[in-house]
Enzyme design. Structure first.
Site, PDB file in Angstrom:
ATOM      1  N   LYS B 614       0.848  -1.243   0.079  1.00  0.00           N
ATOM      2  CA  LYS B 614       0.038  -0.003   0.017  1.00  0.00           C
ATOM      3  C   LYS B 614       0.838   1.396   0.125  1.00  0.00           C
ATOM      4  CE  LYS B 614      -3.950   1.751   2.386  1.00  0.00           C
ATOM      5  NZ  LYS B 614      -5.217   1.292   3.418  1.00  0.00           N
ATOM      6  N   GLU B 686      13.898   6.637  -5.178  1.00  0.00           N
ATOM      7  CA  GLU B 686      14.410   7.495  -6.402  1.00  0.00           C
ATOM      8  C   GLU B 686      14.190   6.985  -7.834  1.00  0.00           C
ATOM      9  OE1 GLU B 686      16.772   9.499  -4.759  1.00  0.00           O
ATOM     10  OE2 GLU B 686      16.694   8.184  -2.984  1.00  0.00           O
TER      11      GLU B 686
END
Lengths: 214, 719
Positions: B614, B686
């Site tokens: 989630k 990233e």
């Protein structure tokens, strides 16, 4: 600074070398109102008691009803509702993100309407009913919008979240949550840098469709 | 247990619970966040608190001749005005061997290096009074000629000390290939702008002891920096940051304003709260630097790459050399016999940049993945097909095997979800309701790291498991992921697990950055729980070893705990370890106004096994949205005449808002990396952003036939 006069406030003699307020006090006829003889007043000014007296003149009494609790406060007219909530009432759920009404993190309800509390002076809110994120749940029972944000993960760092939730509740109440596009438009005043936007839309839609009282 | 066995066990444990079919935990700190109870650094109730407001320089270079603080000092409620002329010396700033470059030392001397550099700190008894008094501080400067424009100063670029030119095969040989491209790309300065303003509350508890509540991605590194600056034993510096309101790299270091708050608390003898203004956030806590790039690629007509040359020059400050891996992605992404890169920096009168989500790689990926797209059109090969023809099966830089790479799976998932088959190879050929429609894609990658962390795991008599480590959570859901891992290993429900974090007195964890926390701290949580379980097993006798409360009762113990350190081993040198992503965009461009609307965004990650589905999904979506901002709207603009930012606020610097963002979807390959760590997870923070800007630019080209090589892609560049 060249434009010194632009910065001058009433009673604030920018030419004074030391504490300009002393001059103000020495000259002020208001002194009689505080039943001080000029002699003692000057002495008081030298003892920096003038600060305290001036402070009393500078502040204004206001009454705020925040989350159902009545507060009588004495605030400077320039104090924003946001800073009063956070710094004086320790209601830090309302967030400071820009102080310019550009991010929505400080959104609260004033008399039921969503407002950027950073653009609202405390004196403007006097006599009004304010709801902050701390006042949205009923005890341990979360507001449906809070539940929906949890379910749909409508946040990450959580900093914009109180403002998003207050805005989302108002968005439905205003009747501005009738489609995905409408929700996006009417929630665009609340920035989320973590990028929880799609989840926030899902949360609002669910609450709207659930037809629970908001 | 041997590493291999642990890997096998945890992989089996977790794989039985497929994260793609289970929803995953809701945030363990979610309730605190939705009720306003989560406390961020400016929100601690501290007795006798006073307020600090910074005053910034109004020139970009020069010497401060004098600062008039009298008017500020005379203003009501003011306790102190600190400047370079009166501030006590900060012990850690005084060195016998002054180095020409280094972090900005606040109030250290009379030198101004950039516009907005803090030159004074006003402390008063209320915020309003401090703010007003700060407006009454004025300085007289002797200003020198400043330089803030990278393009005008590119001839002064130098190769930084670290990061040598990279050459594989023959240098600059792309030019000899039959099909080739050479293009220049620029990205403007982009500012992290987390929603929480950087804030510090500093309180001296004794002459040599201090408590600091501050916005940081690493409480341990902040502890070290403050201890160093004030020459204190680190254990005398308590740094607390259990909640961080976003950071994206902006809180990776200890900034001058934090030192100033500590100093002001010393001077005034009172706890000081210093909250940066939004304008301060543009000049005080770093940014993604303006960067010029040139990418040259040569290929054979069959689409096989022959040579890549990637050059980049980024901006740094005059007082520090900031470098980032802008060109690295070209060394690592595609199989090509010849690859070379060059990286330089230009020193300008600006504040020092700081890694911003996908540092360097996000910048580099914009250029490389735009150039790859350009070349795919020249070759008339589908962009995915073109990438697959050059798919690297081993690290192109050093031929090491990958610990795991499922990027090709990610391509397939993404192509299907965006509806890639609807794409027309001819640009500008498709309209939908009067808008030009186009599809684009681009890939991203980032090193999958694992450093060391220590976790305390304590089982209490009531069956509550307490986990403790110093790590912070800037938003991705670190606590939630850690609780997921512990719940899995210990076989107890998440509600019974408490994760304490963001406190320098807890066992050490790395700074949250570089996409390494789930891998590093998650492995330590895993190892600590395995060790704790073993300890219970050895005590269990005939009792079920997983009945922890029963065993504690039998042993007459009120708790059982282990403190476990965990780090990577020899595998780190043997394998090339990376996370991978691909982003797909469908855009609509208005032919008359040039408005770009993202119609659909799909991001797919190969980030190993997904621990917390989630929160991972949200993190991926959020990174994509940050990339959309980079692509379409974000640009910090300097008026070079004054060297001063002109759009240092949210009205003029446009981060994406709701109306800019469609339903963004995130998907995961979700296959474990069995080499990197015992939990199978790689980093994701990233790669969520790396490649996004190119995907948008490529989609805009597909829609319009216009190639925008200078971000952001604003309407004026399309009409």
């Amino acid at each position: 600074m060249e434009d010194e006069k632009d910065y001058a406030l009433p009673g604030f003699d920018t030419e004074a070398k030391d504490n300009s307020r002393r001059n103000f006090l020495k000259q002020s006829t208001l002194l009689t109102a505080v039943a001080l003889t000029p002699g003692t007043a000057i002495k008081a000014a030298d003892m920096r008691l003038d600060e305290k007296i001036a402070e009393a003149f500078e502040k204004m009494p206001i009454k705020l009803e925040v989350n159902g609790v009545a507060h009588s406060l004495s605030v400077e007219p320039r104090a924003t509702l946001l800073d009063i909530l956070r710094e004086q009432l320790d209601l830090t759920g309302t967030k400071k993100g820009c102080d310019h009404g550009q991010c929505g993190a400080c959104t609260v309800h004033i008399d039921g309407h969503r407002v950027n509390s950073c653009l609202t002076l405390g004196v403007m809110a006097s006599g009004k009913k304010i709801t902050t994120i701390e006042g949205l749940a009923k005890g341990d029972e979360l507001h449906p919008m809070q539940e929906a944000f949890l379910k749909h993960d409508g946040f990450q760092c959580g900093y914009c979240t109180p403002g998003q939730i207050m805005s989302a509740v108002a968005c439905i109440r205003e009747g501005h949550a009738n489609s995905e596009m409408e929700i996006r438009e009417y929630m665009s005043g609340n920035i989320c840098r973590c990028g929880a936007y799609p989840n926030i839309v899902n949360a609002i839609q669910e609450v709207k469709e659930g037809a629970q009282a908001v | 247990m041997k590493v291999k066995e642990i890997i096998g066990q945890i992989t089996n444990d977790i794989m039985t619970n497929d994260p793609m079919t289970k929803e995953g935990l809701s945030r363990v700190d979610g309730r605190l966040k939705v009720t306003g109870q989560a406390k961020y650094s400016a929100e601690y109730k501290v007795k006798d608190l006073v307020y600090g407001v910074l005053v910034g320089s109004t020139i970009a270079k020069g010497t401060i001749k004098s600062i008039d603080t009298k008017k500020a000092e005379a203003a009501p409620g003011v306790l102190s005005v600190l400047t370079c002329f009166n501030a006590p010396k900060i012990p850690g700033y005084q060195t016998d061997t002054p180095s020409p470059k280094g972090p900005l030392k606040i109030f250290y001397n009379d030198q101004v290096y950039f516009n907005g550099q803090p030159i004074a700190l006003v402390v008063a008894d209320t915020f309003e009074r401090a703010l007003f008094a700060a407006s009454r501080v004025s300085a007289v400067y002797e200003s020198g000629p400043h330089q803030t424009n990278l393009k005008d100063n590119i001839s002064t670029a130098v190769a930084p000390g670290r990061g040598k030119d990279f050459v594989k095969g023959v240098e600059d040989t792309w030019n000899t290939a039959p099909v080739k491209i050479q293009q220049e790309y620029t990205i403007p300065t982009e500012v992290h702008n987390p929603m929480e303003l950087h804030a510090t509350i500093a309180r001296w508890d004794a002459d040599d002891k201090i408590t600091v509540y501050t916005k940081t991605q690493g409480v341990k590194s902040t502890q070290r920096s403050i201890a160093q600056a004030f020459k204190l034993p680190p254990e005398n510096v308590q740094v607390t940051a259990p909640f961080v309101g976003g950071a994206f790299g902006a809180a990776l270091r200890t900034w001058p304003h934090e030192i100033a708050a500590v100093l002001a608390a010393k001077v005034t003898g009172k706890p000081v709260k210093l909250v940066l203004s939004r304008a301060d956030m543009f000049t005080s806590v770093g940014y993604r630097p303006y960067t010029w790039q040139k990418v040259s690629i040569g290929a054979n007509p069959d689409g096989k790459l022959f040579g890549i040359t990637h050059e980049a020059t980024g901006q740094s400050s005059v007082y520090e050399d900031f470098t980032e891996g802008v060109v690295n992605i070209s060394q690592l992404m595609y199989a090509s016999p010849n690859i070379n890169t060059r990286y330089k920096i230009v020193s300008l009168n600006v504040n020092t940049p700081t890694p911003m989500r996908g540092p360097g790689e996000a910048t580099g990926a914009f250029a490389l993945e735009s150039a790859m797209d350009e070349l795919s059109y020249q070759l008339n090969i589908d962009p995915i097909d073109f990438r697959m023809r050059n798919y690297a099966e081993t690290d192109p830089g050093n031929d090491k095997p990958y610990s795991s790479k499922y990027l090709s799976d990610a391509y397939k998932i993404g192509a299907e979800k965006i509806g890639w088959s609807n794409r027309n190879q001819k640009p500008g050929a498709v309209t939908e309701n009067g808008w030009l429609a186009g599809y684009g894609m681009a890939a991203g990658m980032f090193g999958a790291h694992r450093s060391s962390a220590t976790v305390l795991a304590r089982m209490m008599a009531d069956g509550t498991l307490v986990l403790q480590t110093a790590v912070t959570d800037i938003g991705p859901g670190t606590g939630t992921a850690m609780v997921s891992i512990a719940s899995e290993v210990m076989g107890i429900p998440a509600e019974k697990i408490k994760f304490d974090m963001g406190d320098s007195s807890l066992p050490p964890s790395p700074t949250q950055g570089g996409s390494q926390i789930t891998s590093t701290v998650g492995s330590a949580v895993h190892d600590a729980c395995v060790e704790l379980k073993e300890k219970f097993k050895s005590m269990a006798g005939n009792t079920d070893a997983s009945n922890y409360t029963q065993i504690l009762k039998q042993q007459n113990l009120d708790k059982l705990e282990v403190t476990t350190s965990s780090k990577g081993g020899a595998e780190q040198g043997k394998y090339a370890m990376y996370s991978w992503s691909v982003h797909f965009m469908k855009v609509l461009v208005h032919p008359t106004t040039g408005v770009v609307k993202i119609n659909k965004a799909i991001s797919v990650a190969d980030a190993g096994l997904i621990i917390s589905p989630k929160t991972a999904r949200s993190q991926m979506i959020g990174g994509t949205i940050m990339g959309i901002g980079m692509a379409l709207t974000e640009e910090a603009i300097i008026d070079h005449r004054y060297g001063r930012l002109v759009n240092n606020n949210f009205a003029d610097y446009h981060v994406p808002v709701q109306a800019d963002i469609p339903q963004v979807e995130a998907y995961f390959v979700n296959k474990p990396d069995t080499i990197l760590n015992p939990i199978g997870a790689k980093g994701m923070g990233e790669i969520a952003t790396i490649g996004v800007a190119a995907a948008v630019a490529n989609a805009v080209y597909n829609a319009t036939g216009k190639r925008v090589r200078d971000l952001p892609i604003t309407p004026d560049k399309l009409v």
